[in-house]
Design a protein around this motif. Sequence first.
Motif, PDB file in Angstrom:
ATOM      1  N   GLN A   1       7.365   6.838 -10.101  1.00 34.15           N
ATOM      2  CA  GLN A   1       7.284   5.460  -9.597  1.00 34.15           C
ATOM      3  C   GLN A   1       8.235   5.207  -8.425  1.00 34.15           C
ATOM      4  O   GLN A   1       9.290   5.822  -8.326  1.00 34.15           O
ATOM      5  CB  GLN A   1       7.627   4.465 -10.716  1.00 34.15           C
TER       6      GLN A   1
ATOM      7  N   LYS B   1       0.842  -1.205   0.000  1.00 35.11           N
ATOM      8  CA  LYS B   1       0.000   0.000   0.000  1.00 35.11           C
ATOM      9  C   LYS B   1       0.877   1.255   0.000  1.00 35.11           C
ATOM     10  O   LYS B   1       1.873   1.318   0.709  1.00 35.11           O
ATOM     11  CB  LYS B   1      -0.906  -0.002   1.232  1.00 35.11           C
TER      12      LYS B   1
ATOM     13  N   LYS C   1       3.929   3.076  -5.639  1.00 38.11           N
ATOM     14  CA  LYS C   1       3.600   3.216  -7.060  1.00 38.11           C
ATOM     15  C   LYS C   1       4.519   2.277  -7.837  1.00 38.11           C
ATOM     16  O   LYS C   1       5.747   2.370  -7.742  1.00 38.11           O
ATOM     17  CB  LYS C   1       3.805   4.655  -7.511  1.00 38.11           C
TER      18      LYS C   1
ATOM     19  N   GLY D   1      -8.250  -3.057 -11.577  1.00 32.05           N
ATOM     20  CA  GLY D   1      -7.585  -2.085 -10.714  1.00 32.05           C
ATOM     21  C   GLY D   1      -6.223  -1.644 -11.210  1.00 32.05           C
ATOM     22  O   GLY D   1      -5.556  -0.850 -10.556  1.00 32.05           O
ATOM     23  N   VAL D   2      -5.797  -2.156 -12.368  1.00 31.21           N
ATOM     24  CA  VAL D   2      -4.484  -1.802 -12.916  1.00 31.21           C
ATOM     25  C   VAL D   2      -4.669  -0.806 -14.061  1.00 31.21           C
ATOM     26  O   VAL D   2      -5.523  -0.989 -14.918  1.00 31.21           O
ATOM     27  CB  VAL D   2      -3.760  -3.065 -13.439  1.00 31.21           C
ATOM     28  N   ARG D   3      -3.869   0.255 -14.046  1.00 28.09           N
ATOM     29  CA  ARG D   3      -3.879   1.189 -15.175  1.00 28.09           C
ATOM     30  C   ARG D   3      -3.048   0.579 -16.302  1.00 28.09           C
ATOM     31  O   ARG D   3      -1.884   0.207 -16.090  1.00 28.09           O
ATOM     32  CB  ARG D   3      -3.284   2.537 -14.757  1.00 28.09           C
TER      33      ARG D   3
ATOM     34  N   VAL E   1      -1.251  -5.403  -7.254  1.00 32.07           N
ATOM     35  CA  VAL E   1      -2.516  -4.715  -6.992  1.00 32.07           C
ATOM     36  C   VAL E   1      -3.227  -5.395  -5.819  1.00 32.07           C
ATOM     37  O   VAL E   1      -3.827  -4.733  -4.970  1.00 32.07           O
ATOM     38  CB  VAL E   1      -3.370  -4.605  -8.283  1.00 32.07           C
TER      39      VAL E   1
ATOM     40  N   ALA F   1      -0.740  -2.072  -4.008  1.00 30.24           N
ATOM     41  CA  ALA F   1       0.058  -1.084  -4.749  1.00 30.24           C
ATOM     42  C   ALA F   1      -0.797  -0.374  -5.792  1.00 30.24           C
ATOM     43  O   ALA F   1      -1.858  -0.860  -6.194  1.00 30.24           O
ATOM     44  CB  ALA F   1       1.232  -1.774  -5.436  1.00 30.24           C
ATOM     45  N   GLN F   2      -0.300   0.786  -6.221  1.00 28.19           N
ATOM     46  CA  GLN F   2      -0.918   1.533  -7.313  1.00 28.19           C
ATOM     47  C   GLN F   2      -0.146   1.131  -8.572  1.00 28.19           C
ATOM     48  O   GLN F   2       1.028   1.489  -8.719  1.00 28.19           O
ATOM     49  CB  GLN F   2      -0.736   3.017  -7.016  1.00 28.19           C
ATOM     50  N   VAL F   3      -0.783   0.361  -9.454  1.00 28.10           N
ATOM     51  CA  VAL F   3      -0.032  -0.320 -10.514  1.00 28.10           C
ATOM     52  C   VAL F   3      -0.338   0.213 -11.906  1.00 28.10           C
ATOM     53  O   VAL F   3      -1.497   0.368 -12.289  1.00 28.10           O
ATOM     54  CB  VAL F   3      -0.329  -1.839 -10.489  1.00 28.10           C
ATOM     55  N   THR F   4       0.732   0.489 -12.646  1.00 26.69           N
ATOM     56  CA  THR F   4       0.612   0.815 -14.075  1.00 26.69           C
ATOM     57  C   THR F   4       1.296  -0.299 -14.858  1.00 26.69           C
ATOM     58  O   THR F   4       2.426  -0.680 -14.550  1.00 26.69           O
ATOM     59  CB  THR F   4       1.306   2.157 -14.403  1.00 26.69           C
TER      60      THR F   4
END
Length: 227
Positions: free
Chosen positions: A92, A11, A14, A69-71, A49, A53-56
């Motif tokens: 990131q 959490k 990035k 939930g993944v960009r 995710v 985590a904030q995932v790209t």
Amino acid sequence: IVRLLTTPDMKGLKVLVTAGGTREPLDPVRYLSNRSSGKMGYALARAAVRRGAQVTLVTAARGREAPAGVRVVCVETAQEMHRTVMELFPQQDVVAKAAAVADYRPREAAAEKIKKHQALLVLELERTPDILAALGRQKQPHQTVVGFAAETGDLEANARQKAAQKNVDLLVANDVTMPGAGFDSDTNIVKLVYPGGAVVPLPCLDKLSVAHQIWDAVLQLRRAGRE
Ligand code: CTP
Ligand code: CA
């Protein structure tokens, strides 16, 4: 190793993951590519995710559903992946480069379809930018960069050399000739190679479990870095 309970231990992080094999156009109907399926990269995105985590996900893989939930940013060529990743990198905390990036591209893509006029066709190829090496050069102290290495020869020696040369924090090496490892397989057999030379071999695991092991190693590195 089955993770029944996933704690949100990523959490606030990035995370950027790259996946799939890039495609380098030859003419309007053809391209050069490789055997990468994208499975390892997608598993990394899914695992991260789930851990908060904030995932790209920058992906060249096709026909693969992105984890919720993944960009997702879709790219085609090594050049596009390079541009996208370098633009996103400053924001990131962690980057994992699971993509199989083409090392060479046709020097020029023909504007018209290449006709079979010749008995022998010679293609001129030029090098693409090495994205991982560029990340290694630009990396800030708070950023963790994870590289991958697909090898067919002396795995450990090649991987150690790559880890050092590219200034990564961790290199995930796999011998793609081994059954149960590599391209399009649902499982993988990898070795975690650290720039200092330490090597941690993992057993044959499904790719989601390999992904969780990689994130465990990343969190451990980041914790150690803060002490
Ligand atoms: N990589 C990259 N950009 C490239 C080529 C590779 O970012 N143009 C990254 C891959 O995503 C991977 C790592 O570099 O994380 C290692 O890829 P690999 O093909 O094993 O190594 P290379 O450095 O390309 O060397 P070689 O193919 O000659 O073994
Ligand atoms: Ca390569």
